[in-house]
Design a protein around this motif. Structure first.
Motif, PDB file in Angstrom:
ATOM      1  N   GLY A  16       0.815  -1.146   0.002  1.00 15.23           N
ATOM      2  CA  GLY A  16       0.104  -0.069  -0.050  1.00 15.23           C
ATOM      3  C   GLY A  16       0.877   1.215   0.177  1.00 15.23           C
ATOM      4  O   GLY A  16       1.892   1.299   0.014  1.00 15.23           O
ATOM      5  N   ARG A  17       0.310   2.416  -0.254  1.00 12.93           N
ATOM      6  CA  ARG A  17       0.871   3.705  -0.127  1.00 12.93           C
ATOM      7  C   ARG A  17       1.526   3.923   1.194  1.00 12.93           C
ATOM      8  O   ARG A  17       1.028   3.407   2.097  1.00 12.93           O
ATOM      9  N   SER A  18       2.356   4.886   1.092  1.00 10.65           N
ATOM     10  CA  SER A  18       2.878   5.272   2.687  1.00 10.65           C
ATOM     11  C   SER A  18       1.694   5.958   3.237  1.00 10.65           C
ATOM     12  O   SER A  18       0.974   6.723   2.806  1.00 10.65           O
ATOM     13  N   ASN A  19       1.916   5.689   4.579  1.00  9.67           N
ATOM     14  CA  ASN A  19       0.949   6.447   5.439  1.00  9.67           C
ATOM     15  C   ASN A  19      -0.271   5.927   5.551  1.00  9.67           C
ATOM     16  O   ASN A  19      -1.295   6.932   5.899  1.00  9.67           O
ATOM     17  N   VAL A  20      -0.753   4.733   5.119  1.00  5.73           N
ATOM     18  CA  VAL A  20      -2.029   4.398   5.164  1.00  5.73           C
ATOM     19  C   VAL A  20      -2.382   3.495   6.409  1.00  5.73           C
ATOM     20  O   VAL A  20      -3.517   3.066   6.573  1.00  5.73           O
ATOM     21  N   GLY A  21      -1.323   3.273   7.078  1.00  8.77           N
ATOM     22  CA  GLY A  21      -1.527   2.388   8.244  1.00  8.77           C
ATOM     23  C   GLY A  21      -1.028   0.942   8.246  1.00  8.77           C
ATOM     24  O   GLY A  21      -1.489   0.018   9.102  1.00  8.77           O
ATOM     25  N   LYS A  22      -0.183   0.680   7.227  1.00  8.70           N
ATOM     26  CA  LYS A  22       0.257  -0.735   7.091  1.00  8.70           C
ATOM     27  C   LYS A  22       0.856  -1.308   8.498  1.00  8.70           C
ATOM     28  O   LYS A  22       0.678  -2.302   8.929  1.00  8.70           O
ATOM     29  N   SER A  23       1.654  -0.662   8.844  1.00 13.45           N
ATOM     30  CA  SER A  23       2.781  -0.875  10.097  1.00 13.45           C
ATOM     31  C   SER A  23       1.693  -1.076  11.370  1.00 13.45           C
ATOM     32  O   SER A  23       1.909  -2.086  12.035  1.00 13.45           O
ATOM     33  N   THR A  24       0.785  -0.261  11.447  1.00 13.12           N
ATOM     34  CA  THR A  24      -0.168  -0.439  12.711  1.00 13.12           C
ATOM     35  C   THR A  24      -0.799  -1.732  12.703  1.00 13.12           C
ATOM     36  O   THR A  24      -1.199  -2.312  13.490  1.00 13.12           O
ATOM     37  N   LEU A  25      -1.233  -1.800  11.243  1.00 16.08           N
ATOM     38  CA  LEU A  25      -2.194  -3.365  10.952  1.00 16.08           C
ATOM     39  C   LEU A  25      -1.281  -4.608  11.218  1.00 16.08           C
ATOM     40  O   LEU A  25      -1.831  -5.426  11.974  1.00 16.08           O
ATOM     41  N   MET A  26       0.104  -4.193  10.878  1.00 12.06           N
ATOM     42  CA  MET A  26       1.107  -5.408  11.060  1.00 12.06           C
ATOM     43  C   MET A  26       1.113  -5.627  12.728  1.00 12.06           C
ATOM     44  O   MET A  26       1.129  -6.902  13.152  1.00 12.06           O
ATOM     45  N   ARG A  27       1.105  -4.553  13.255  1.00 11.23           N
ATOM     46  CA  ARG A  27       1.326  -4.787  14.888  1.00 11.23           C
ATOM     47  C   ARG A  27      -0.096  -5.381  15.542  1.00 11.23           C
ATOM     48  O   ARG A  27       0.005  -6.353  16.239  1.00 11.23           O
ATOM     49  N   GLU A  28      -1.042  -4.875  14.689  1.00 12.67           N
ATOM     50  CA  GLU A  28      -2.370  -5.603  15.153  1.00 12.67           C
ATOM     51  C   GLU A  28      -2.596  -6.939  14.848  1.00 12.67           C
ATOM     52  O   GLU A  28      -3.154  -7.776  15.779  1.00 12.67           O
ATOM     53  N   LEU A  29      -1.923  -7.404  13.802  1.00  8.49           N
ATOM     54  CA  LEU A  29      -2.041  -8.841  13.278  1.00  8.49           C
ATOM     55  C   LEU A  29      -1.160  -9.652  14.074  1.00  8.49           C
ATOM     56  O   LEU A  29      -1.579 -10.837  14.363  1.00  8.49           O
ATOM     57  N   THR A  30       0.024  -9.124  14.496  1.00  2.33           N
ATOM     58  CA  THR A  30       1.033  -9.999  14.963  1.00  2.33           C
ATOM     59  C   THR A  30       1.166  -9.871  16.772  1.00  2.33           C
ATOM     60  O   THR A  30       1.624 -10.859  17.250  1.00  2.33           O
ATOM     61  N   GLY A  31       0.528  -8.644  17.054  1.00  2.00           N
ATOM     62  CA  GLY A  31       0.560  -8.668  18.464  1.00  2.00           C
ATOM     63  C   GLY A  31       1.772  -8.066  19.022  1.00  2.00           C
ATOM     64  O   GLY A  31       1.940  -8.104  20.337  1.00  2.00           O
ATOM     65  N   HIS A  32       2.708  -7.800  18.089  1.00  2.00           N
ATOM     66  CA  HIS A  32       4.035  -7.376  18.497  1.00  2.00           C
ATOM     67  C   HIS A  32       4.113  -5.768  18.086  1.00  2.00           C
ATOM     68  O   HIS A  32       3.710  -5.451  17.070  1.00  2.00           O
ATOM     69  N   ASP A  33       4.891  -5.126  18.829  1.00  2.00           N
ATOM     70  CA  ASP A  33       4.978  -3.697  18.441  1.00  2.00           C
ATOM     71  C   ASP A  33       6.532  -3.194  18.164  1.00  2.00           C
ATOM     72  O   ASP A  33       7.020  -2.177  18.202  1.00  2.00           O
ATOM     73  N   LYS A  34       7.113  -4.128  17.459  1.00  2.00           N
ATOM     74  CA  LYS A  34       8.649  -3.978  17.068  1.00  2.00           C
ATOM     75  C   LYS A  34       8.719  -3.138  15.626  1.00  2.00           C
ATOM     76  O   LYS A  34       9.488  -2.894  15.157  1.00  2.00           O
TER      77      LYS A  34
END
Length: 206
Positions: A16-34
Motif C-alpha cells: 500500500g501507499r505510504s502512511n495508510v497504516g500498514k505498520s499499525t495493521l501489522m502490529r495488530e495482526l502479530t501482537g508485536h510492537d517492533k
C-alpha cells in the motif's frame, strides 16, 4: 531486491501507499510492537517480516509506495520497482496480499492521479496482484474518519473495477480501523482465501 525474507513456503504480504497504516495493521495482526509507525510517510524502507518458523509461514509488511515527503523521486521509484520484483519473485508463495488503502483519502488520491497517461498506484497495484494470480483483500483503513461509509466503499469498488455495491465483495473489500483494533472484516476475508488454499491451520493468526 529485498534480501531479508525468511525461507518460508507460505506468506501473507501487506502492500500500500505510504502512511495508510500498514505498520499499525501489522502490529495488530502479530501482537508485536517492533514495527515502526510514524506520522511521516516512508518510515518503512525495507520489508518487515514476522516469521512463524513452525508453521512455515511469514507475514511481510512491504515498504510504502507513492509520495513520501522529503524522499527523492528516484528513490521512490526504486522502492516501487523492488516491491514489484518481490511480488513477482514470491507470487507462488503469497497466499493472500492485503492492499491497504486510507478510507478517507483513497478516492481523492485515485481520482487526482487518473488520466489518459496515468494509472493511480493503488489501482495499478490491485490489477498487478490480480495478474500475478495472488488473492487480494483490500483493507480500507481509517474508517473511523469516514462519514459516508457505504458510499465511500462503493466508490472504492468502482475505482478498482469491482461492480458496486461493496457488500457483494466481502472477501475482497474489508473496512477496518487498525489503530482501534477493528479488523474483523479483514480477518474474515483473509480466512476465506486461506481456506481455499487449504491452510485453515493459519486461522489462528487472523
Amino acid at each position: 531486491m529485498f534480501e531479508t525474507r525468511p525461507d518460508r513456503d507460505a506468506e501473507v504480504a501487506l502492500v500500500g501507499r505510504s502512511n495508510v497504516g500498514k505498520s499499525t495493521l501489522m502490529r495488530e495482526l502479530t501482537g508485536h510492537d517492533k514495527f515502526d509507525t510514524g506520522g511521516k510517510p516512508g518510515v518503512t524502507r525495507e520489508p518487515n517480516h514476522y516469521d512463524w518458523a513452525p508453521e512455515d509461514f511469514v507475514i511481510t509488511d512491504l515498504p510504502g509506495f507513492g509520495f513520501m515527503s522529503g524522499v527523492h523521486e528516484e528513490y521512490r521509484e526504486e522502492i516501487k520497482t523492488n516491491i514489484v520484483r518481490y511480488l513477482e519473485a514470491y507470487a507462488e508463495h503469497i497466499l493472500v496480499a492485503i492492499l491497504v488503502l486510507d478510507g478517507k483519502s483513497a478516492v481523492d488520491i485515485i481520482d487526482r492521479h487518473s488520466g489518459p497517461d496515468e494509472i493511480p498506484y493503488d489501482v495499478e497495484m490491485y490489477h498487478f496482484l490480480q495478474d500475478l494470480g495472488i488473492p487480494t483483500v483490500v483493507a480500507v483503513n481509517k474508517m473511523d474518519k469516514v462519514d459516508d461509509r457505504d458510499e465511500r466503499l462503493d466508490d472504492i469498488c468502482d475505482r478498482l473495477g469491482l461492480y458496486p455495491p461493496w457488500q457483494q465483495w466481502q472477501d475482497v473489500v474489508a473496512p477496518i480501523t487498525a489503530k482501534n483494533g477493528q479488523i474483523d472484516p479483514l480477518n474474515e476475508a483473509v480466512r476465506t482465501h486461506l481456506h481455499e488454499e487449504g491452510r485453515d491451520d493459519l486461522f489462528k493468526f487472523f
